[in-house]
Write a protein that holds these residues in place. Structure first.
Motif, PDB file in Angstrom:
ATOM      1  N   GLU A 286       0.821  -1.217   0.000  1.00  0.00           N
ATOM      2  CA  GLU A 286       0.000   0.000   0.000  1.00  0.00           C
ATOM      3  C   GLU A 286       0.853   1.265   0.000  1.00  0.00           C
ATOM      4  N   TYR A 407      -9.344  -6.731   1.809  1.00  0.00           N
ATOM      5  CA  TYR A 407      -8.534  -6.515   0.616  1.00  0.00           C
ATOM      6  C   TYR A 407      -9.114  -7.243  -0.585  1.00  0.00           C
ATOM      7  N   SER A 412      -8.006  -2.585  -1.445  1.00  0.00           N
ATOM      8  CA  SER A 412      -7.333  -1.496  -0.727  1.00  0.00           C
ATOM      9  C   SER A 412      -6.893  -1.982   0.642  1.00  0.00           C
ATOM     10  N   ARG A 414      -5.718   0.066   2.838  1.00  0.00           N
ATOM     11  CA  ARG A 414      -6.131   1.106   3.792  1.00  0.00           C
ATOM     12  C   ARG A 414      -7.491   0.767   4.406  1.00  0.00           C
ATOM     13  N   ASP A 415      -8.406   0.289   3.578  1.00  0.00           N
ATOM     14  CA  ASP A 415      -9.699  -0.144   4.115  1.00  0.00           C
ATOM     15  C   ASP A 415      -9.519  -1.296   5.086  1.00  0.00           C
TER      16      ASP A 415
END
Length: 451
Positions: A286, A407, A412, A414-415
């Motif tokens: 990321e 993911y 993502s 970050r999520d």
């Protein structure tokens, strides 16, 4: 296997003998923490992901057992599977240890299976993602089983007022060894060309050396720790082990406050374990950070975790273990929030986040272990610590699973990382509601002046 027929389990009465056992006990943290640091936290996540990507189809999926799995989720799913395996084995090992009093042989078997699986990661290359997943499952499950037995020694080798300090020193030893080996890893990895090695070969040597280190230094606790003798309980067969497990679960219902602490610990530690195991993937995939940056960041965590473990141990003497743990959970929540907004390609910001993690990581784990040791009825240490280890590693499957699913569904990281905040927030509330002094008394143990 038949139980020994002698005196019940006892503390080590002589202070010199007790200190000798404590020093030997510290060395299992020194031995196995290199696996947690070099393998689980730094190298294996990104490397296994790259191996899985090499085997992936055009859509980026691999198909273990015919199941479509995004290559970037394989590591997280493998961690979850290893924990499910550990859940099945740990209670049986804990029950067998308490029935026979023979913790040390069981510790040796589980430690050396894990060390051998880790050393076998040297052969992980090309597109052998299934081999990597299998070795990870075996090594991680073996570590969890060995920690049941290791943690069960704490009430026997330390008096109640010593346990916060002894537990914290054990964690400090572990983080110290992790830092030492990471320095060697950094030298090898960053200079792999000068050693005539490819980048992949350097990673595989770092992985395998962790297994050799684990196996070599396990000899120290095996020489210094001693088994306590227990009264006969009958045969130590597999069926007897399952019956003992059912009896343990029934017995734990008689200590609802101990169970309340375990529930709180299960929740917040799920977040801690997921951050530890997925941090390198988050940094590499990321944030786009180089492997040398990740190694340096984890090295910073190891060094500051020693300071944090010892410092939080001192704080616990002034404010109590419960309050100190609650403060650390508040800091963990702030760390994850900061991590979500961390810009890509910013190593300095990542180092600052790593420093914050290091300062709370060792202390929150060490104090949780010592606090739980006060809540365990005498003579049931391994059984109850098997339940604790299920919370520590054995039931910490939900965080990696949620991380991997997030993911897989969003693409993502970050999520995925922000979803972990809920574990620390809920764990804080649950722990705050546990009356720990009443819990210690209900377990039949002396209540320390400050806890």
């Amino acid at each position: 296997m038949t139980a020994n027929t002698a005196e019940p389990e006892e503390h080590t009465a002589d202070p010199a003998d007790r200190r000798r056992e404590q020093r030997g006990w510290y060395f299992y943290d020194f031995a196995c923490s290199v696996y947690s640091t070099s393998v689980l936290t730094v190298f294996l996540g990104p490397y296994l992901t790259s191996v899985a990507k090499a085997a992936a189809d055009a859509e980026g999926f691999v198909h273990p057992l015919g199941i479509p799995v995004r290559a970037g989720s394989l590591f997280a799913y493998s961690v979850s599977v290893s924990i499910v395996v550990a859940v099945v084995v740990m209670p049986l090992v804990g029950a067998a240890a308490d029935r026979t009093g023979r913790k040390k042989p069981l510790l040796a078997v589980s430690a050396y299976i894990g060390a051998a699986a880790t050393a076998g990661m040297f052969f992980l290359s090309g597109d052998r993602y299934l081999l990597g997943a299998f070795l990870l499952i075996v090594a991680n499950a073996s570590l969890a089983v060995s920690m049941v037995l290791y943690n069960a020694y704490l009430p026997q080798i330390a008096e109640p007022d010593e346990r916060d300090a002894v537990s914290s020193r054990g964690w400090a030893f572990g983080y110290g060894s992790g830092a030492l080996v990471l320095v060697l890893n950094l030298v090898l990895y960053s200079g792999h060309d000068s050693f005539g090695l490819s980048e992949g070969a350097a990673v595989r040597i770092c992985l395998a050396s962790a297994g050799l280190w684990w196996g070599a230094f396990t000899l120290v606790p095996l020489r210094r720790l001693r088994d306590r003798r227990v009264p006969p309980h009958g045969e130590g067969s597999v069926g007897s082990g399952w019956r003992q497990l059912r009896a343990t679960l029934r017995d734990m219902r008689r200590h609802p406050l101990t169970l309340s602490f375990l529930l709180a610990y299960l929740v917040y530690n799920d977040g801690v374990q997921t951050v530890i195991s997925q941090a390198s993937i988050y940094g590499s995939e990321e944030l786009g950070l180089e492997q040398t940056t990740l190694i340096t960041a984890v090295l910073l965590v190891q060094v500051l975790a020693v300071v944090g473990a010892l410092g939080m141990g001192r704080m616990a003497r002034s404010y109590g273990a419960k309050r100190t743990i609650l403060a650390s959970l508040a800091v963990w929540t702030l760390i994850l929030a900061a991590g979500y907004f961390l810009p890509a390609g910013a190593p300095v910001a990542f180092f600052c986040l790593a420093a914050a993690i290091g300062l709370v990581l060792g202390g929150s784990q060490a104090l949780s272990r010592s606090l739980f040791s006060h809540l365990v009825p005498r003579g049931k240490e391994a059984e109850y610590f098997s339940a604790y280890e299920m919370s520590d590693r054995g039931l910490s499957w939900l965080g990696p699973l949620v991380f991997g699913l997030a993911y897989q569904l969003t693409g993502s990281y970050r999520d995925a990382i922000i979803s972990l905040v809920i574990f620390f927030a809920v764990g804080f509330v649950l722990l705050a509601r546990v009356p720990v002094r009443a819990a210690v008394a209900a377990a039949g143990n002396p209540v320390p002046d400050r806890i």
